[in-house]
Design an enzyme around this catalytic site. Structure first.
Site, mmCIF file in Angstrom:
data_model
loop_
_atom_site.group_PDB
_atom_site.id
_atom_site.type_symbol
_atom_site.label_atom_id
_atom_site.label_comp_id
_atom_site.label_asym_id
_atom_site.label_seq_id
_atom_site.Cartn_x
_atom_site.Cartn_y
_atom_site.Cartn_z
ATOM 1 N N ARG A 131 4.865 -12.888 9.680
ATOM 2 C CA ARG A 131 5.428 -11.558 9.607
ATOM 3 C C ARG A 131 6.808 -11.558 10.262
ATOM 4 O O ARG A 131 7.035 -12.282 11.242
ATOM 5 C CB ARG A 131 4.469 -10.704 10.421
ATOM 6 N N LYS B 287 4.252 0.826 9.551
ATOM 7 C CA LYS B 287 4.436 2.086 8.848
ATOM 8 C C LYS B 287 3.858 3.252 9.643
ATOM 9 O O LYS B 287 4.389 4.351 9.618
ATOM 10 C CB LYS B 287 3.768 2.011 7.473
ATOM 11 N N GLU C 191 0.878 -1.164 0.000
ATOM 12 C CA GLU C 191 0.000 0.000 0.000
ATOM 13 C C GLU C 191 0.919 1.218 0.000
ATOM 14 O O GLU C 191 1.798 1.321 0.857
ATOM 15 C CB GLU C 191 -0.863 -0.011 1.261
#
Ligand code: ATP
Ligand code: MG
Length: 568
Positions: free
Chosen positions: A270, A280, A40
């Site tokens: 992850r 982020k 994204e």
């Protein structure tokens, strides 16, 4: 006699490779592997993303497939072209080339058409509940959901309302499009999830063309299917979303929208790293609140931060390889990452001498103006890397750490009366010292043994210590930035009651020094990497101008990972 060759251990496959090999063997996708990396564009990529990039690109490479770069730009509020550019740069820097570049927003029309198709099939409806009501109706893990009163709207009414949502007739948040699945499902994701919401905001690519935006779960699988991705690799938190991923694609019962076989979602763990944060959102806060100088601050776990710090793409890829692909969440020790860059630079970084905390040393029996030009190798093992010229003169700089007025036991460096080897030059003995008014040693007076130039003492006497040095009359001053971990605590998110993760920001994570470098470093360019002998690995910061050189310490010489590993 024949010598038996050791049989190399077959490297076992990770679980994603197992799936891919089985699919290749069965001919599922006509022997094709297609992956995608779907960031994204709402921030810079970090080392966790690097892991995902290495998996997606690495597996496609291994099986002769291809990887697309897809910007998942369905949430226009937080997205920006600045991020798009940085993501491209980072993926390329890591050494990967994508087959096709796409944007989820390129599929807005197809997503819209498929949504109308689902409405017509009675599988989606327009719902007017407020956010709060929706939450209440949906229930929770313990309470089954209730059907929305709008769930029974006719196909005609749904279609009309959805078209008017698209036409921009309704204000933000007035209505949503929901999938009609199962409000009682034990999987919350299947309780009639949102497909579209109204947001009359400008999109960095589609401008004002769309007042409605698709939700991630809907857009993602459809985008994968349009691109004919075979294996859609994502992180573990999407495991519970997989039934929804499949549901959306499986409603194309007539095969009007997607080519079969459909893509398969596969989840892996992850990557987390000690002494840093990785989301982020939090990295953005560190930037916005000025805890770091920017996304590419060398203390950041971002790819651009690591690059500026002096990491090589090879070292980041080696790290990703070593942490492996797991099904359980994991925290990698930052010392493993440091080990990977150290290993890489040990093999390839040219050597140089730099004195970080200079202390003047005068060789009283060396004539003023006399210069001995030494020819020292750039690398102790790699003669092909050539040599550099290093001047040896009467006044030199040595590191304050290499002198003790009161030498402890086993101190082999300099002290009053002691003799050491100046690396690559000669032996010197400390005969006296000068102090300033505060009692601080500011200068050492030594004598050298001219017979030892370039080698050992002529009489063969033993000298244990070797220290680095730089000719004071030729030295190039430079700013050297030393970094420590950005967070004092291993897991900064392990916050006690009433605390904040930012409480663990290390106030001493950056120390800037004025160092003295050997003259061969004067021509160093931004991005060049060196081993400063006995000190660590350093790389030239892009802040360096012709006026002043700036070096970042990439990593010290001491390998704490090797220690951990040998203990383990
Ligand atoms: P963050 O939570 O840090 O903001 P994200 O998951 O929202 O990250 P995306 O841009 O959606 O970021 O991620 C792009 C891809 O990178 C996704 O496939 C995601 O699963 C993967 N990814 C993100 N963070 C990690 C991580 N820490 N380890 C491995 N893969 C990751
Ligand atoms: Mg995300």
């Amino acid at each position: 006699m024949t010598q038996t060759q050791p049989v190399p251990e077959p490297r076992s496959l990770n679980f994603i490779e197992e799936i891919m090999e089985a699919d290749l063997a069965s001919g599922k996708h006509q022997g094709r592997i297609g992956t995608r990396f779907p960031p994204e564009p709402n921030g810079y990529l970090h080392i966790g993303h690097a892991k995902s990039i290495c998996i997606n690109f690495g597996l496609a490479q291994k099986y002769g497939g291809s990887t697309n770069l897809r910007f998942d730009d369905t949430n226009p509020v937080k997205e920006d072209v600045e991020y798009v550019d940085s993501i491209r740069e980072d993926v390329e820097w890591l050494g990967f080339r994508w087959a096709e570049e796409h944007y989820a927003s390129d599929y807005f029309q197809q997503l819209y058409d498929y949504a109308e198709y689902l409405i017509q099939a009675g599988k989606a409806y327009v719902c007017d509940l407020t956010d709060e009501e929706t939450r209440e109706y949906r229930g929770n893990f313990h309470t089954p959901g209730k059907e929305s009163p709008y769930r029974s709207r006719s196909v005609g009414e749904n279609l009309d309302l959805f078209r008017r949502m698209r036409a921009g007739e309704f204000p933000d948040g007035a209505r949503v499009l929901r999938a009609k699945i199962d409000v009682q499902s034990p999987n919350m994701n299947l309780r009639d999830p949102l497909m579209y919401r109204i947001r009359r905001v400008h999109h960095h690519r589609t401008g004002d063309a769309w007042p409605i935006y698709p939700m991630y779960d809907y857009a993602h699988g459809v985008s994968d299917a349009i691109e004919r991705i075979t294996h859609s690799i994502c992180t573990l938190e999407f495991e519970d979303h997989r039934p929804l991923y499949d549901w959306f694609l499986n409603q194309d019962v007539e095969g009007r929208f997607f080519t079969r076989p459909l893509p398969r979602q596969i989840e892996f763990a992850r990557l987390n790293l000690t002494h840093t944060v990785m989301s982020k959102r939090r990295l953005l806060l560190l930037v916005q609140e000025g805890h770091v100088t920017g996304w590419n601050d060398p203390r950041m776990p971002t790819i651009c931060g690591l690059r500026r710090r002096g990491y090589t793409p090879e070292s980041v890829r080696a790290f990703a390889e070593r942490v492996g692909v797991a099904k359980r969440d994991m925290v990698a020790d930052v010392s493993l990452l440091e080990h990977c860059i150290r290993e890489d630079l040990e093999a390839q970084a040219p050597r140089a001498m730099a004195v970080l905390r200079p202390l003047k040393l005068v060789i009283t029996n060396l004539t003023e103006g006399e210069t001995h030009w030494l020819e020292l190798p750039f690398h102790p093992e790699k003669t092909e890397m050539g040599t550099r010229k290093v001047p040896f003169t009467r006044e030199i700089w040595i590191d304050q750490d290499d002198f003790r007025e009161e030498a402890p036991k086993k101190w082999f460096r300099l002290a009053p009366g002691a003799e050491v080897r100046l690396r690559g030059a000669a032996l010197v003995r400390c005969e006296g010292l000068v102090k300033d008014d505060s009692g601080q040693v500011v200068e050492l007076h030594c004598t050298w043994d001219p017979g030892s130039l370039g080698g050992n003492a002529p009489d063969g006497r033993k000298v244990k210590g070797t220290i680095h040095w730089v000719s004071a009359s030729h030295a190039v001053p430079a700013e050297v930035r030393l970094y420590e971990q950005l967070f004092t605590q291993e897991d900064p998110m392990d916050v006690p009651e009433g605390g904040d993760w930012r409480d663990f920001i290390n106030p001493h994570s950056l120390e800037a020094l004025t160092a003295q470098l050997e003259p061969s470093l004067a021509s160093a360019k931004a991005g060049d990497r060196f081993q400063f002998e006995r000190t660590g690995y350093f790389s030239v910061d892009p802040d360096s101008g012709s006026a002043a050189l700036v070096f970042n310490r990439t990593v010290g010489l001491k390998d704490s990972w090797a220690k951990i590993e040998s203990k383990g």
